[in-house]
Scaffold this active site. Sequence first.
Site, PDB file in Angstrom:
ATOM      1  N   HIS A  34      11.438   1.043  -3.600  1.00  0.00           N
ATOM      2  CA  HIS A  34      11.164  -0.405  -3.631  1.00  0.00           C
ATOM      3  C   HIS A  34      11.624  -1.021  -4.944  1.00  0.00           C
ATOM      4  O   HIS A  34      11.599  -0.390  -5.996  1.00  0.00           O
ATOM      5  CB  HIS A  34       9.701  -0.732  -3.314  1.00  0.00           C
ATOM      6  CG  HIS A  34       8.676  -0.236  -4.285  1.00  0.00           C
ATOM      7  ND1 HIS A  34       8.317  -0.955  -5.396  1.00  0.00           N
ATOM      8  CD2 HIS A  34       7.906   0.888  -4.305  1.00  0.00           C
ATOM      9  CE1 HIS A  34       7.369  -0.287  -6.052  1.00  0.00           C
ATOM     10  NE2 HIS A  34       7.104   0.838  -5.421  1.00  0.00           N
ATOM     11  N   GLU A  64       6.504  -4.313  -1.987  1.00  0.00           N
ATOM     12  CA  GLU A  64       5.747  -3.087  -1.717  1.00  0.00           C
ATOM     13  C   GLU A  64       4.356  -3.141  -2.323  1.00  0.00           C
ATOM     14  O   GLU A  64       3.362  -2.842  -1.668  1.00  0.00           O
ATOM     15  CB  GLU A  64       6.501  -1.857  -2.277  1.00  0.00           C
ATOM     16  CG  GLU A  64       5.977  -0.520  -1.748  1.00  0.00           C
ATOM     17  CD  GLU A  64       4.897   0.141  -2.593  1.00  0.00           C
ATOM     18  OE1 GLU A  64       4.334   1.158  -2.147  1.00  0.00           O
ATOM     19  OE2 GLU A  64       4.572  -0.357  -3.689  1.00  0.00           O
ATOM     20  N   GLU A  65       4.303  -3.528  -3.598  1.00  0.00           N
ATOM     21  CA  GLU A  65       3.033  -3.416  -4.313  1.00  0.00           C
ATOM     22  C   GLU A  65       1.968  -4.349  -3.737  1.00  0.00           C
ATOM     23  O   GLU A  65       0.776  -4.076  -3.848  1.00  0.00           O
ATOM     24  CB  GLU A  65       3.234  -3.699  -5.810  1.00  0.00           C
ATOM     25  CG  GLU A  65       4.144  -2.701  -6.520  1.00  0.00           C
ATOM     26  CD  GLU A  65       3.589  -1.282  -6.610  1.00  0.00           C
ATOM     27  OE1 GLU A  65       2.534  -1.005  -6.012  1.00  0.00           O
ATOM     28  OE2 GLU A  65       4.231  -0.440  -7.270  1.00  0.00           O
ATOM     29  N   HIS A  76       1.291   1.896 -12.514  1.00  0.00           N
ATOM     30  CA  HIS A  76       0.612   0.591 -12.490  1.00  0.00           C
ATOM     31  C   HIS A  76       0.038   0.212 -13.847  1.00  0.00           C
ATOM     32  O   HIS A  76      -0.933  -0.547 -13.906  1.00  0.00           O
ATOM     33  CB  HIS A  76      -0.508   0.567 -11.441  1.00  0.00           C
ATOM     34  CG  HIS A  76      -0.040   0.706 -10.038  1.00  0.00           C
ATOM     35  ND1 HIS A  76      -0.870   0.536  -8.943  1.00  0.00           N
ATOM     36  CD2 HIS A  76       1.185   0.985  -9.510  1.00  0.00           C
ATOM     37  CE1 HIS A  76      -0.184   0.722  -7.824  1.00  0.00           C
ATOM     38  NE2 HIS A  76       1.057   1.008  -8.146  1.00  0.00           N
ATOM     39  N   ASP A 110       9.128   7.287  -3.935  1.00  0.00           N
ATOM     40  CA  ASP A 110       8.213   6.347  -4.587  1.00  0.00           C
ATOM     41  C   ASP A 110       7.063   7.086  -5.279  1.00  0.00           C
ATOM     42  O   ASP A 110       5.976   6.548  -5.434  1.00  0.00           O
ATOM     43  CB  ASP A 110       7.681   5.320  -3.581  1.00  0.00           C
ATOM     44  CG  ASP A 110       6.891   4.208  -4.259  1.00  0.00           C
ATOM     45  OD1 ASP A 110       7.065   4.010  -5.471  1.00  0.00           O
ATOM     46  OD2 ASP A 110       6.085   3.550  -3.570  1.00  0.00           O
ATOM     47  N   ASP A 166       7.942   3.238 -11.238  1.00  0.00           N
ATOM     48  CA  ASP A 166       7.415   2.757  -9.943  1.00  0.00           C
ATOM     49  C   ASP A 166       7.946   1.369  -9.672  1.00  0.00           C
ATOM     50  O   ASP A 166       7.356   0.383 -10.041  1.00  0.00           O
ATOM     51  CB  ASP A 166       5.884   2.771 -10.010  1.00  0.00           C
ATOM     52  CG  ASP A 166       5.248   2.358  -8.698  1.00  0.00           C
ATOM     53  OD1 ASP A 166       5.953   2.302  -7.677  1.00  0.00           O
ATOM     54  OD2 ASP A 166       4.043   2.070  -8.704  1.00  0.00           O
TER      55      ASP A 166
END
Lengths: 480, 480
Positions: free
Chosen positions: B297, B343-344, B442, B371, B309
């Site tokens: 992504h 995506e997130e 994250h 991912d 990420d």
Amino acid sequence: MSRHLEVAIFVWYTTVLLVSAKPKQNVVKSYSELHKCELSEELKTEIASYDSVVNDIIDFAVSGPFKGRAYSELERFIDTFGPRVSGSEVLERAIDHVINITRAEDVKDVYTEEVEVPHWVRGHESAELLEPRRKSLSLLGLGTSVATAPDGVTAEAIVVHSFDELDAMDNDKVKGKIVVYDQPYVSYGDTVRYRSQGASKAAAKGAVAALIRTIAPFSIYSPHTGMQRYSDNVTKIPTACITLEDADFLGRLYRNKEKIVIKLVMSSTMDTKTSRNTLIDVKGTQHPEKLVIVSGHIDSWDVGTGAMDDGGGMIVSWAVPIILKELNLRPKRTIRSIFWTGEELGLVGAFAYAKKHKVENDNINFVMESDEGTFKPLGLTVGGSQHARCIVAEVLKLFSSINATALVEEESPGSDIVALVSQGVPGAGLLNANEKYFWFHHSEGDTMNVENAEELDLCAAFWTAVAYVIADMSVDIPRK
Amino acid sequence: MSRHLEVAIFVWYTTVLLVSAKPKQNVVKSYSELHKCELSEELKTEIASYDSVVNDIIDFAVSGPFKGRAYSELERFIDTFGPRVSGSEVLERAIDHVINITRAEDVKDVYTEEVEVPHWVRGHESAELLEPRRKSLSLLGLGTSVATAPDGVTAEAIVVHSFDELDAMDNDKVKGKIVVYDQPYVSYGDTVRYRSQGASKAAAKGAVAALIRTIAPFSIYSPHTGMQRYSDNVTKIPTACITLEDADFLGRLYRNKEKIVIKLVMSSTMDTKTSRNTLIDVKGTQHPEKLVIVSGHIDSWDVGTGAMDDGGGMIVSWAVPIILKELNLRPKRTIRSIFWTGEELGLVGAFAYAKKHKVENDNINFVMESDEGTFKPLGLTVGGSQHARCIVAEVLKLFSSINATALVEEESPGSDIVALVSQGVPGAGLLNANEKYFWFHHSEGDTMNVENAEELDLCAAFWTAVAYVIADMSVDIPRK
């Protein structure tokens, strides 16, 4: 800041910072063999005879009534007071607390000595990359840094990889700029000079501020603070550490010929306050005037909680008189636990002690400091003569049951004890499994989560038993 | 947010979050032996015959002209755009950039498909412990969290170790309070439910806000963000993750019967924007309608830079058509690289793709997603039938030279590809040495400093060669 403080800080920079945290090499497990130690059989037999009391201390601290106590006391201390910056009220309340919990153990010979300390207070700090794209840069101002103007300083930045690269630049290229250092981390001892001298070297070439890549080997976007010192005859410019990540990012931008513009806002105040060194004596039965000192510092930086730096070192040094009291052990010489104040702002408490007690320092037999972590104990880093190290190595053989027999030669085995070691007092630091120490050091990550109850028990046992044997045995640790 | 988005997010929570990041167990190096795979000798011989082309691809990417290219392209991408949050302008510019660099490689079959995505924008966030002592608490609001009132919410806090502990409490004890979860980290898959459902469960009992211990196994005082979902019929309360360190600290205070008061201020906005999935096709020579998909992504969280990420996953999927073009390799089936958007904020791009292409999804032979890091490649996590896995295991034998032959069975081998895998498409995720993935995930720590050029080369080589062999061989990967 008084001249005394300035002298103390100067000595600190010129002696300690560069040597205090070198990678631990030359671990010599059988020091006595390698160095052909010539101890008498009588002395070796005597030292070996402490085996029983050493094991009593270890049992008491590791699996007996003291088990978990170092951790629980540290936890209460840290959770109650949090960070304890030099000159702050909370530091003084923390000192009172330690006195109170000591007296509550019926250990009465606890007292303090006043020390004038620097009180540097961080205010608002922010840094923003304005060009080539907007990005907030996490930062921590360095101890004694001056503030920017209230609306900050906005300037183009240059990035240098080393002092040599800066030195080679025309002053015109540096003048009016923010200097960013993206030096690689080699070791704390090697690399910390960028933090301590980066602002001064940048200012000497006309820079308006200096941002330094944090002195750490690993980061989760974690800035670390620490002391810096302005050289004489340079303009005092604001200075801070930024993260490894942002320093590397800025370095890439710069080498890709991007124009970098940063807005830096920093505020701080600095004055002088009165603080206290805290001392606990276990009076010697035969030579009360002779001292074996165990120590750690009670102040911390204002970020994190100082659980590791140096809550752990303080608490294992506090454990020494408590454990000896509980076990009814009184050595021939006096064991003095000292919790230094004002360490982070320049080893101020330690230098004040060395000065105040100058006439009696000849009576210090051995000085120990724990200020590089209280993880699994491995042995000692030892300064002094070869003969002194031979005796200590023989003592360390008593700790084979907990695998803490290693002796590492270290000219300057600790930061706070440099004032005494430089006068010729044999000294030692706690050698421990502190591979990750500089991940957390001087950062928000220095919290109770780094500490481990079993490791603290082992350190408390080791620290107490080493001090006891050295304070009790028939021979002094010889000076050079 | 549209109903479509809500459905996508719901599916995400109920299927993916709980399974997508389980600890990688059951690594079966010789899958075919253990499972008595019954592949024909002819097929085995055919797969083995790809040895030469696989090694050409590996040589090209690891030591040939492509060496270092995945890293340098990722670095340029990350340094130029930084974080690329769903619905932001910078994400769209980043998408344009990837299209441009693809075309610059003379790879022309690149196009986009519009997707409506959520656009959640973090505003000011702060949390301060007011009692028993003042302390700033670092936090990151969770995706879709509502704001507090402008002057924040100040309330007493309770701390619970688990949902069970919360459930067992009288509502009166929770009402009007801030609920702090200090649940231990077991694994991401096990523990992430506290982040995704913590606010709703607290709100159901009358809490005014929920603070959750960050879902990570290690921290240097690092809060991590991530998605959360409000259940129907509960008041939407502000919610954020706090650090492991502060959650543990608050837990200790609470269990020591201290009264805890926290002031929480959070602001955020949420609306919907149009974004794009990006697709690059390498048209198949014999079965252009049949697809092998490689994907990652392109959007990221707003903290850190999304280098890991999922910048790494995107760039190794981008490398596939570029390397094939350079090597003049065209497989029998079409290889499609997809860079998912949104995506997130709920796998939005991937669900939109699955819906839009529903009639042709029967033609998807195999779908791959990276991912969970692009560290040293080890093999694949594979969903699908045993026969499908047997064929993939045979293909993986071609990667013994780079030690990437492991096959891990995984019902749901990736988050974005769940939309397709749940329809029966055989799929795989990149198995890699990602032990530290959740240290950075994250968080502000997700930067280029986590990435490694040699590992990216290996991933790009592996990803390209696996896709090529599966897209070129005579048999389809069978469906269940």
